[in-house]
Design an enzyme around this catalytic site. Sequence first.
Site, mmCIF file in Angstrom:
data_model
loop_
_atom_site.group_PDB
_atom_site.id
_atom_site.type_symbol
_atom_site.label_atom_id
_atom_site.label_comp_id
_atom_site.label_asym_id
_atom_site.label_seq_id
_atom_site.Cartn_x
_atom_site.Cartn_y
_atom_site.Cartn_z
ATOM 1 N N GLU A 70 27.335 3.293 -69.914
ATOM 2 C CA GLU A 70 27.689 4.253 -69.104
ATOM 3 C C GLU A 70 28.970 4.067 -68.446
ATOM 4 O O GLU A 70 28.792 3.619 -67.246
ATOM 5 C CB GLU A 70 26.183 4.113 -67.941
ATOM 6 C CG GLU A 70 25.090 4.723 -68.510
ATOM 7 C CD GLU A 70 24.252 3.600 -69.157
ATOM 8 O OE1 GLU A 70 23.021 4.016 -69.965
ATOM 9 O OE2 GLU A 70 24.515 2.435 -69.397
ATOM 10 N N SER A 71 29.934 4.553 -68.919
ATOM 11 C CA SER A 71 31.082 4.809 -68.331
ATOM 12 C C SER A 71 32.286 3.708 -68.612
ATOM 13 O O SER A 71 32.111 3.293 -69.879
ATOM 14 C CB SER A 71 31.066 5.187 -66.881
ATOM 15 O OG SER A 71 30.355 6.453 -66.548
ATOM 16 N N SER A 237 32.727 9.051 -74.475
ATOM 17 C CA SER A 237 33.320 8.356 -73.516
ATOM 18 C C SER A 237 34.787 7.797 -74.076
ATOM 19 O O SER A 237 34.752 7.666 -75.489
ATOM 20 C CB SER A 237 32.454 7.093 -73.113
ATOM 21 O OG SER A 237 31.588 7.331 -72.167
#
Length: 368
Positions: A70-71, A237
């Site tokens: 997540e990121s 990403s």
Amino acid sequence: MAVDSSPIGFEGYEKRLEIAFSVPSFFTDPSGLGLRALTRPQIDSFLDLAQCTIVSQLSNSEFDSYVLSESSLFIYPYKIVIKTCGTTKLLSSVPRIVELAGSLSLVACSVKYSRGNFIFPNHQPAPHRCFSDEVSVLNEYFNHLNPKAYIVGDPHSANGNWHIYSASNETVADDVVTVEMCMTGLDRKKAAVFYKKSGENGDSSGGAGEMTKMSGINDIIPGHVICDFEFDPCGYSMNGIEKSAHSTVHVTPEDGFSYASYEAMGFDPCSVRLEPLVKRVLKCFEPREFSVAVTCTGGTQWWATEEADVAGYSCEKQVVQELPGGGLLVYKTFSARSEECAVRTPRVKVTKRCWKDVVVAALEEVGA
């Protein structure tokens, strides 16, 4: 970004935490590694608390870059930047980060926490359901740094507010520009690039590198070396690095809650200018709405106040906010103009709101 199984959709808007530490004496840190001396298990220990994991890594002589489930995470010798999206618990990692820094004799000297308005605020875990709770957690560890908290933007727009917590016990002398863009309502054809494709045998075809090339992300700042990652069944990403500068892109392409973010930090402001940078990012996604938050320190404040006249978009709001330590935040929101609308929407400066207004504004976020 990876899409979870939630029936409401994936929360693309990231929470971003940046902590800078005072440079210790040579005798305390003779190697100059600072936070880069942390081991992988130590890094995993605070990422576990935030509920995310490392999926890819890239380093140079200046810092370490990690793409997360997540990121992103960036670890410099005396600075850490961590962004997490979805329903992660970013602020749960703060005690462990402070503890690990303390074990290296590093003391925090400035802190910034920022985020936009969540698409699904009521599904966030505590303390991320309202900004006042987030501020309370941060103050437990950084209240001695004279913090200020602001909600700026348009309180009547669903995604028009920017939340920022800034604390510093000294004037920041380094010339650093940070650009954060949040984009919603991505063009469907642009978003389709970020769906994982399978070959005839069911194997992945093209992969993240193809997404980077087809979208044009590799052309945003061409000098950045890119580490990219594709998620299953969709999402993307990437982290880019060049000397001490970094950039990062995260995409949730699903229709109905499509979202993309872009961040760049530490680049040369004389060679990378605001308007061309914004245009290159928009070319990759063509969103219906987007915001730009520029934070400047040192002598770079001129960069943030440059015009960003983007064809096809109206600048709805602009806010200029001074930050502790001599920093400056310029926040702008844009929306796509209809073909019939030939007149540029005038910019409106929103009244600045300080901590005394945060509690009320934060309560409004969750419909209290």
